[in-house]
Design an enzyme around this catalytic site. Structure first.
Site, PDB file in Angstrom:
ATOM      1  N   GLY A  96       0.334  -9.418  -2.708  1.00  0.00           N
ATOM      2  CA  GLY A  96       1.463  -8.719  -3.289  1.00  0.00           C
ATOM      3  C   GLY A  96       2.063  -7.756  -2.291  1.00  0.00           C
ATOM      4  CD  GLN A 149       2.688  -2.433   0.048  1.00  0.00           C
ATOM      5  OE1 GLN A 149       3.034  -3.311  -0.732  1.00  0.00           O
ATOM      6  NE2 GLN A 149       1.511  -2.403   0.609  1.00  0.00           N
ATOM      7  CB  CYS A 165      -3.482  -1.241   0.330  1.00  0.00           C
ATOM      8  SG  CYS A 165      -1.707  -1.026   0.144  1.00  0.00           S
ATOM      9  CG  LEU A 166      -0.849  -6.160   3.092  1.00  0.00           C
ATOM     10  CD1 LEU A 166       0.411  -6.939   2.764  1.00  0.00           C
ATOM     11  CD2 LEU A 166      -1.670  -6.899   4.146  1.00  0.00           C
ATOM     12  CG  HIS A 187      -2.452  -2.843  -5.447  1.00  0.00           C
ATOM     13  ND1 HIS A 187      -3.656  -2.478  -4.889  1.00  0.00           N
ATOM     14  CD2 HIS A 187      -1.547  -2.755  -4.433  1.00  0.00           C
ATOM     15  CE1 HIS A 187      -3.499  -2.204  -3.602  1.00  0.00           C
ATOM     16  NE2 HIS A 187      -2.222  -2.361  -3.303  1.00  0.00           N
ATOM     17  CD  GLU A 188       1.681  -5.054  -4.445  1.00  0.00           C
ATOM     18  OE1 GLU A 188       2.455  -4.254  -3.864  1.00  0.00           O
ATOM     19  OE2 GLU A 188       0.642  -5.493  -3.912  1.00  0.00           O
ATOM     20  CG  HIS A 217       2.465   0.090  -3.283  1.00  0.00           C
ATOM     21  ND1 HIS A 217       1.950   0.963  -2.352  1.00  0.00           N
ATOM     22  CD2 HIS A 217       1.692  -1.014  -3.223  1.00  0.00           C
ATOM     23  CE1 HIS A 217       0.898   0.395  -1.766  1.00  0.00           C
ATOM     24  NE2 HIS A 217       0.720  -0.805  -2.271  1.00  0.00           N
TER      25      HIS A 217
END
Lengths: 127, 174
Positions: A9, A14, A58-59, A100-101, A104
């Site tokens: 995702g 991000q 997480c990226l 999670h997304e 953000h």
């Protein structure tokens, strides 16, 4: 999202876009209930049910993973790229990815939701 | 001057100020903390820390000794080779709870080792009830040869009266 290994995702913030857009795609994971690639604009989770602990990374936070509690089942609404309303009922891994997304979009990282096995599983109470 | 790394082991009766005094002492001589684990263990407090310090080891040792002498703690310092550490991510969680008895950790860990599970973290607790102490164990591990063998481990332990719960940890990167 696909550039990093295992990413499922990504949220616009991000990549420095201050828009309420997330993309989630857990279809690459075997045996997981999913809706394929989901492009969600203005996503809103309006129902939560059940709690489960799971591990997330997480990226935007390389090399670190931790335990996070998320709802097991969620209902969410959003719009697609053309402004058409969308509704989904998601569970498990896909529900976790969406939560999670969406975090953000509120400036939250999984680091803000870390739980400790010890303190959250065995709270000692004095009655 | 190249970076030198040490493992610091420290323990003593838990009291206010241990972390503060040790970490400030390290900071004041220019030492740097890497990964650390600092936690209460029974009525004691333990510190396991990777410490980086570029001057003479004796300076580091003396600085720590000042604090441990003042607080009645014990410590041990070993230099270790500098390594880029590799983060291992667990893929299974094992939990057990039940009446406390001898051999629980020994038997579970033996089975896990046999199934090529690398234990990354293990914590045990015994509850405070003197009449009926309950033992709780949580393990996070890396099953290096997959998780299928664990079926066998679970039944082996079950036949010894130990019922462990195993769940896979599927790390989500988002």
């Amino acid at each position: 999202m696909l550039a990093g290994p295992g990413g499922v995702g990504i949220a616009a913030p991000q990549v420095a876009r201050l828009d309420r857009i997330v993309i989630v795609d857990v279809s690459g994971k075997p045996k997981i209930k999913n809706h394929g690639k989901m492009i969600l604009i203005n996503p809103e989770i309006y129902e939560w049910e059940g709690l489960k602990i799971g591990r997330e990374g997480c990226l935007s936070v390389p090399d670190y993973t931790g335990n996070v509690i998320r709802a097991e089942r969620i209902k969410l609404s959003a719009v697609d790229e053309y402004g058409h309303p969308l509704h989904f009922e998601c569970e498990g891994y896909e529900a976790r990815a969406i939560q999670h997304e969406v975090d953000h979009l509120e400036g939250l990282l999984f680091l803000d939701r870390l739980v400790s096995r010890r303190s959250d599983l065995f709270k000692r109470k004095v009655y | 001057m190249s970076n030198k790394w040490y493992i610091l082991t420290l323990y003593g009766s838990d009291q206010l100020g241990i972390v503060s005094r040790i970490t400030n002492a390290l900071y004041n001589i220019g030492a740097n903390l890497g990964e650390t684990s600092m936690s209460r263990l029974g009525n004691y407090f333990t510190i396991l820390a990777l410490v980086e310090f570029n001057k003479d080891q004796q300076i580091l040792s003396d600085q720590i000794q000042n604090v441990t002498d003042a607080l009645g703690l014990r410590f041990h310092l070993d230099q270790v080779p500098k390594q880029n550490h590799k983060q291992l991510i667990p893929n299974i969680r094992i939990t057990f709870y039940g009446n406390d008895r001898a051999g629980l950790v020994a038997k579970v860990s033996a089975e896990l080792s046999r199934c090529k599970v690398n234990i990354l973290d293990l914590q045990t607790d015994v509850t405070d009830d003197p009449g009926n102490p309950m033992f709780v164990m949580t393990i996070e591990g890396l099953a290096m040869e997959g998780t299928d063998q664990l079926e066998d481990a679970i039944s082996q332990l079950k036949s010894q009266g130990i019922n462990i719960r195993v769940e896979t940890i599927d790390t989500l990167i988002g």
